[in-house]
Write a protein that holds these residues in place. Structure first.
Motif, PDB file in Angstrom:
ATOM      1  N   ARG A   8       0.833  -1.206   0.000  1.00 30.54           N
ATOM      2  CA  ARG A   8       0.000   0.000   0.000  1.00 30.54           C
ATOM      3  C   ARG A   8       0.869   1.258   0.000  1.00 30.54           C
ATOM      4  N   GLU A   9       1.898   1.296   0.827  1.00 29.91           N
ATOM      5  CA  GLU A   9       2.781   2.467   0.872  1.00 29.91           C
ATOM      6  C   GLU A   9       3.476   2.688  -0.470  1.00 29.91           C
ATOM      7  N   MET A  10       3.907   1.608  -1.093  1.00 30.57           N
ATOM      8  CA  MET A  10       4.568   1.745  -2.397  1.00 30.57           C
ATOM      9  C   MET A  10       3.567   2.225  -3.441  1.00 30.57           C
ATOM     10  N   ALA A  11       2.337   1.718  -3.401  1.00 28.14           N
ATOM     11  CA  ALA A  11       1.308   2.173  -4.343  1.00 28.14           C
ATOM     12  C   ALA A  11       1.027   3.658  -4.147  1.00 28.14           C
ATOM     13  N   GLU A  12       1.040   4.124  -2.908  1.00 29.71           N
ATOM     14  CA  GLU A  12       0.804   5.543  -2.630  1.00 29.71           C
ATOM     15  C   GLU A  12       1.939   6.413  -3.167  1.00 29.71           C
ATOM     16  N   VAL A  13       3.174   5.925  -3.094  1.00 24.39           N
ATOM     17  CA  VAL A  13       4.308   6.664  -3.660  1.00 24.39           C
ATOM     18  C   VAL A  13       4.155   6.751  -5.180  1.00 24.39           C
ATOM     19  N   VAL A  14       3.778   5.646  -5.815  1.00 25.39           N
ATOM     20  CA  VAL A  14       3.563   5.643  -7.267  1.00 25.39           C
ATOM     21  C   VAL A  14       2.433   6.607  -7.627  1.00 25.39           C
ATOM     22  N   GLN A  15       1.335   6.545  -6.884  1.00 25.40           N
ATOM     23  CA  GLN A  15       0.198   7.430  -7.134  1.00 25.40           C
ATOM     24  C   GLN A  15       0.628   8.894  -7.063  1.00 25.40           C
ATOM     25  N   LYS A  16       1.338   9.253  -6.032  1.00 24.66           N
ATOM     26  CA  LYS A  16       1.781  10.635  -5.839  1.00 24.66           C
ATOM     27  C   LYS A  16       2.691  11.088  -6.983  1.00 24.66           C
ATOM     28  N   GLU A  17       3.622  10.236  -7.370  1.00 26.90           N
ATOM     29  CA  GLU A  17       4.573  10.611  -8.415  1.00 26.90           C
ATOM     30  C   GLU A  17       3.906  10.724  -9.780  1.00 26.90           C
ATOM     31  N   VAL A  18       2.998   9.810 -10.105  1.00 23.41           N
ATOM     32  CA  VAL A  18       2.287   9.900 -11.384  1.00 23.41           C
ATOM     33  C   VAL A  18       1.466  11.185 -11.423  1.00 23.41           C
ATOM     34  N   LEU A  20       2.098  13.966  -9.912  1.00 28.44           N
ATOM     35  CA  LEU A  20       3.034  15.075 -10.131  1.00 28.44           C
ATOM     36  C   LEU A  20       3.454  15.159 -11.595  1.00 28.44           C
ATOM     37  N   GLN A  21       3.707  14.009 -12.195  1.00 29.51           N
ATOM     38  CA  GLN A  21       4.176  13.980 -13.583  1.00 29.51           C
ATOM     39  C   GLN A  21       3.110  14.453 -14.567  1.00 29.51           C
ATOM     40  N   ILE A  22       1.863  14.034 -14.355  1.00 30.45           N
ATOM     41  CA  ILE A  22       0.810  14.386 -15.321  1.00 30.45           C
ATOM     42  C   ILE A  22       0.015  15.623 -14.886  1.00 30.45           C
ATOM     43  N   LYS A  23       0.360  16.139 -13.711  1.00 30.03           N
ATOM     44  CA  LYS A  23      -0.242  17.370 -13.187  1.00 30.03           C
ATOM     45  C   LYS A  23      -1.768  17.280 -13.047  1.00 30.03           C
ATOM     46  N   GLN A  24      -2.221  16.155 -12.569  1.00 32.80           N
ATOM     47  CA  GLN A  24      -3.638  16.006 -12.227  1.00 32.80           C
ATOM     48  C   GLN A  24      -3.772  14.902 -11.188  1.00 32.80           C
ATOM     49  N   LYS A  25      -4.897  14.923 -10.498  1.00 29.92           N
ATOM     50  CA  LYS A  25      -5.136  13.950  -9.443  1.00 29.92           C
ATOM     51  C   LYS A  25      -5.241  12.547 -10.025  1.00 29.92           C
ATOM     52  N   VAL A  26      -4.657  11.603  -9.343  1.00 30.92           N
ATOM     53  CA  VAL A  26      -4.705  10.199  -9.751  1.00 30.92           C
ATOM     54  C   VAL A  26      -5.329   9.420  -8.600  1.00 30.92           C
TER      55      VAL A  26
END
Length: 82
Positions: A8-18, A20-26
């Motif tokens: 779950r923590e790793m998925a949250e890091v991926v979610q946050k970074e994506v 940031l990259q696409i500049k919209q909520k994921v």
């Protein structure tokens, strides 16, 4: 690093970074699997043996490693900044 992360923590890091990259909520939906009696409840690796035998040391934290990987994947498929 001596730090462990849950899936779950790793998925949250991926979610946050994506995001940031696409500049919209994921949004990520995460469902806990049912308990299975023979599953190991916690597994933590160590780089100590690689450090001792190969003089290897990590160059990235989990967060920076995931950020770098996502940036490269997004560039490879043509989205995000090059």
């Amino acid at each position: 690093t001596g730090k462990s992360y849950s899936i779950r923590e790793m998925a949250e890091v991926v979610q946050k970074e994506v995001a940031l990259q696409i500049k919209q909520k994921v949004e990520v939906t995460f469902h806990e699997p049912p308990d299975r009696p023979l599953d190991i409840p916690h597994l933590e690796g160590s780089g100590a043996k690689a450090q001792r035998l190969l003089e290897w040391y990590p160059h990235y934290t989990l967060e920076t490693g995931i950020a770098k990987a996502i940036n490269e994947w997004m560039s490879a498929i043509g989205i995000g900044s090059p």
